[in-house]
Design an enzyme around this catalytic site. Structure first.
Site, PDB file in Angstrom:
ATOM      1  N   GLY A 142     -14.788  35.527 -12.827  1.00  0.00           N
ATOM      2  CA  GLY A 142     -13.833  36.556 -12.962  1.00  0.00           C
ATOM      3  C   GLY A 142     -14.621  37.663 -13.796  1.00  0.00           C
ATOM      4  N   GLY A 179     -17.225  31.075 -17.069  1.00  0.00           N
ATOM      5  CA  GLY A 179     -18.282  31.490 -17.748  1.00  0.00           C
ATOM      6  C   GLY A 179     -19.649  31.627 -16.718  1.00  0.00           C
ATOM      7  N   CYS A 203      -2.814  29.694 -16.727  1.00  0.00           N
ATOM      8  CA  CYS A 203      -2.599  31.107 -17.763  1.00  0.00           C
ATOM      9  C   CYS A 203      -1.832  30.389 -18.964  1.00  0.00           C
ATOM     10  CB  CYS A 203      -1.841  31.969 -17.088  1.00  0.00           C
ATOM     11  SG  CYS A 203      -1.491  33.305 -17.967  1.00  0.00           S
ATOM     12  N   PRO A 257      -8.437  35.695  -9.720  1.00  0.00           N
ATOM     13  CA  PRO A 257      -7.281  36.458  -9.965  1.00  0.00           C
ATOM     14  C   PRO A 257      -7.218  36.941 -11.774  1.00  0.00           C
ATOM     15  CG  PRO A 257      -6.624  34.147 -10.263  1.00  0.00           C
ATOM     16  CD  PRO A 257      -7.959  34.309  -9.735  1.00  0.00           C
ATOM     17  N   LYS A 278      -4.886  26.665  -8.973  1.00  0.00           N
ATOM     18  CA  LYS A 278      -5.842  27.030  -9.991  1.00  0.00           C
ATOM     19  C   LYS A 278      -5.222  26.332 -11.309  1.00  0.00           C
ATOM     20  CE  LYS A 278      -8.294  30.919 -11.890  1.00  0.00           C
ATOM     21  NZ  LYS A 278      -7.675  31.236 -13.155  1.00  0.00           N
ATOM     22  N   GLN A 292      -1.759  35.177  -5.702  1.00  0.00           N
ATOM     23  CA  GLN A 292      -1.670  34.237  -6.573  1.00  0.00           C
ATOM     24  C   GLN A 292      -0.082  34.418  -7.271  1.00  0.00           C
ATOM     25  OE1 GLN A 292      -2.923  33.910 -10.953  1.00  0.00           O
ATOM     26  NE2 GLN A 292      -3.842  32.000 -10.365  1.00  0.00           N
TER      27      GLN A 292
HETATM   28  C1  LIG Z   1      -8.193  40.350 -17.680  1.00  0.00           C
HETATM   29  C2  LIG Z   1      -7.931  38.979 -17.170  1.00  0.00           C
HETATM   30  C3  LIG Z   1      -6.800  38.530 -16.760  1.00  0.00           C
HETATM   31  C4  LIG Z   1      -6.543  37.362 -16.015  1.00  0.00           C
HETATM   32  N1  LIG Z   1      -5.236  36.988 -15.262  1.00  0.00           N
HETATM   33  C5  LIG Z   1      -5.270  35.954 -14.726  1.00  0.00           C
HETATM   34  C6  LIG Z   1      -4.283  35.710 -13.750  1.00  0.00           C
HETATM   35  O1  LIG Z   1      -3.427  36.459 -13.587  1.00  0.00           O
HETATM   36  N2  LIG Z   1      -4.165  34.302 -13.086  1.00  0.00           N
HETATM   37  C7  LIG Z   1      -5.108  33.390 -13.309  1.00  0.00           C
HETATM   38  O2  LIG Z   1      -5.020  32.429 -12.901  1.00  0.00           O
HETATM   39  N3  LIG Z   1      -6.108  33.645 -14.339  1.00  0.00           N
HETATM   40  C8  LIG Z   1      -6.309  34.895 -14.958  1.00  0.00           C
HETATM   41  N4  LIG Z   1      -7.389  35.192 -15.723  1.00  0.00           N
HETATM   42  C9  LIG Z   1      -8.223  34.191 -15.903  1.00  0.00           C
HETATM   43  C10 LIG Z   1      -9.545  34.267 -14.626  1.00  0.00           C
HETATM   44  O3  LIG Z   1      -8.953  33.977 -13.473  1.00  0.00           O
HETATM   45  C11 LIG Z   1     -10.510  33.129 -14.808  1.00  0.00           C
HETATM   46  O4  LIG Z   1     -10.115  31.834 -14.842  1.00  0.00           O
HETATM   47  C12 LIG Z   1     -10.963  33.274 -16.409  1.00  0.00           C
HETATM   48  O5  LIG Z   1     -11.477  34.684 -16.681  1.00  0.00           O
HETATM   49  C13 LIG Z   1     -12.536  32.487 -16.493  1.00  0.00           C
HETATM   50  O6  LIG Z   1     -13.547  32.951 -15.297  1.00  0.00           O
HETATM   51  P1  LIG Z   1     -14.765  33.871 -15.811  1.00  0.00           P
HETATM   52  O7  LIG Z   1     -15.292  33.154 -17.100  1.00  0.00           O
HETATM   53  O8  LIG Z   1     -15.604  33.989 -14.431  1.00  0.00           O
HETATM   54  O9  LIG Z   1     -14.113  35.078 -16.101  1.00  0.00           O
HETATM   55  C14 LIG Z   1      -7.532  36.306 -16.094  1.00  0.00           C
HETATM   56  C15 LIG Z   1      -8.817  36.792 -16.769  1.00  0.00           C
HETATM   57  C16 LIG Z   1      -8.948  37.874 -17.385  1.00  0.00           C
HETATM   58  C17 LIG Z   1     -10.099  38.388 -18.151  1.00  0.00           C
END
Ligand SMILES: Cc1cc2nc3c(=O)[nH]c(=O)nc-3n(C[C@H](O)[C@H](O)[C@H](O)COP(=O)(O)O)c2cc1C
Length: 324
Positions: A228, A208, A95, A12, A134, A65
């Site tokens: 993400g 990551g 978050c 998300p 989450k 979510q």
């Molecule tokens: C622009 C952006 C918005 C995000 N919004 C949410 C969100 O609405 N809800 C959530 O649980 N995590 C949110 N996240 C966190 C991601 O879901 C994820 O946990 C985080 O980026 C780590 O994963 P990654 O390293 O693969 O990016 C957001 C991340 C980014 C970059």
């Protein structure tokens, strides 16, 4: 209870994984589980609920979510999500933004495991779609492994069987949400320990991960992986998910074909008065790593904003793609 395959999911992401983005990603992978942006209970209960629950039939499997901490409100929104056709509802306990903390939403809830448990219990009562959580591995001041186990144990006792673990703590004061996605170190070892200690729970690893090789490796330990930022910045990564991670036959599809499939959706959106850029902003990463990536991005992130013929710019960008 319906079953959702969470072997690979797209995280998300606020402002990013809206319904246009999910429609586009679904053209690339049929199997990835797609999460919506976080939607607060207030937005659904007192706002334009149809807008927040909107999704296309093709998006399945798709999970909504929710952000909130009032069990009654969360339960009402979960029922609405189930009625709207979502395959899963996920509660955001990860978050770290100040704005959501003030409303008792997100990572701050890790300090209130019993409240999260009550939320999950009421959300799950009366719906036959799964309710998942989450979360982080801790928050500042509450980051011991024992506290993490206390959190997961209480939420498990309330009926949750699937946990997506963003494998770093959140620091609730002093770091921006962006910094909170990079600065606290990744601790896959702690997420793995959780899987060891709660072997009956589905534990999905997040944080990551950048390649399908990494996914395959982590799938030896975890039940699923969630990506993400890399999925958004490099959506073509999803083109081999179905084959490499789900064992489906290799689908010989090209990026040009994906964009041809997106074209009618874009036209329909424009015909309804929408802007092409609502959709094209999500596809800028599709040329990443290929020759002509800069030109593709330039056309769709700059030129398209200055024209009243967006389809011409779109077609020009598609025609300029080189390679598969
Ligand atoms: C622009 C952006 C918005 C995000 N919004 C949410 C969100 O609405 N809800 C959530 O649980 N995590 C949110 N996240 C966190 C991601 O879901 C994820 O946990 C985080 O980026 C780590 O994963 P990654 O390293 O693969 O990016 C957001 C991340 C980014 C970059």
């Amino acid at each position: 209870m319906n079953t959702v395959n969470r072997r690979f999911s797209v995280a998300p992401m606020m402002d990013w994984t809206d319904h246009h983005c999910r429609y586009f990603l679904r053209l690339i992978s049929k199997r990835a589980l797609l999460y919506t942006e976080m939607v607060t209970t207030g937005a659904i209960l007192y706002g334009d609920s149809a807008r927040f629950l909107r999704h296309d039939q093709s998006e399945h499997p798709v999970a909504l979510q929710l952000g909130g901490s009032n069990p009654v409100d969360l339960a009402a929104c979960t029922k609405m999500a189930a009625a709207a056709g979502f395959d899963e509802v996920n509660l955001n306990v990860g978050c770290p933004s100040d704005r959501v903390q003030n409303n008792m939403i997100g990572a701050c809830l890790m300090a209130h495991p019993q409240l999260v448990a009550d939320c999950v219990k009421q959300m799950q009562d009366g719906v036959d779609i799964p309710v998942t959580v989450k979360h982080r591995i801790g928050i500042n001041g509450r980051d011991s492994y024992a506290e993490l186990c206390d959190f997961v144990g209480k939420v498990r006792d309330a009926g949750c069987t699937s946990f997506t673990v963003h494998a770093r703590i959140a620091i609730l004061e002093g770091l921006s949400p962006k910094e909170n996605r990079d600065i606290p170190p990744l601790r896959y070892d702690i997420a793995a320990q959780l899987k060891d200690d709660f072997p009956d729970l589905e534990i999905i690893l997040n944080g990551g991960i950048k390649t399908l090789e990494q996914c395959a490796e982590q799938l030896h330990t975890f039940d699923g992986v969630m990506i993400g930022r890399e999925a958004y910045h490099n959506p073509w990564l999803l083109s081999e998910v179905d084959h490499q991670l789900f064992g489906d036959a290799l689908r010989e599809i090209t990026r040009t074909e994906i964009l041809e499939q997106l074209r009618p959706y874009l036209l329909a959106h424009i015909a309804q008065g929408g802007k092409a850029t609502h959709i094209t902003r999500h596809i800028l990463g599709l040329a990443q790593g290929f020759p002509g990536a800069r030109r593709f991005r330039q056309l769709l992130s700059a030129d398209i904003y200055k024209t009243d013929e967006p389809m011409r710019i779109y077609d020009q960008a598609v025609a300029g793609l080189e390679g598969r």
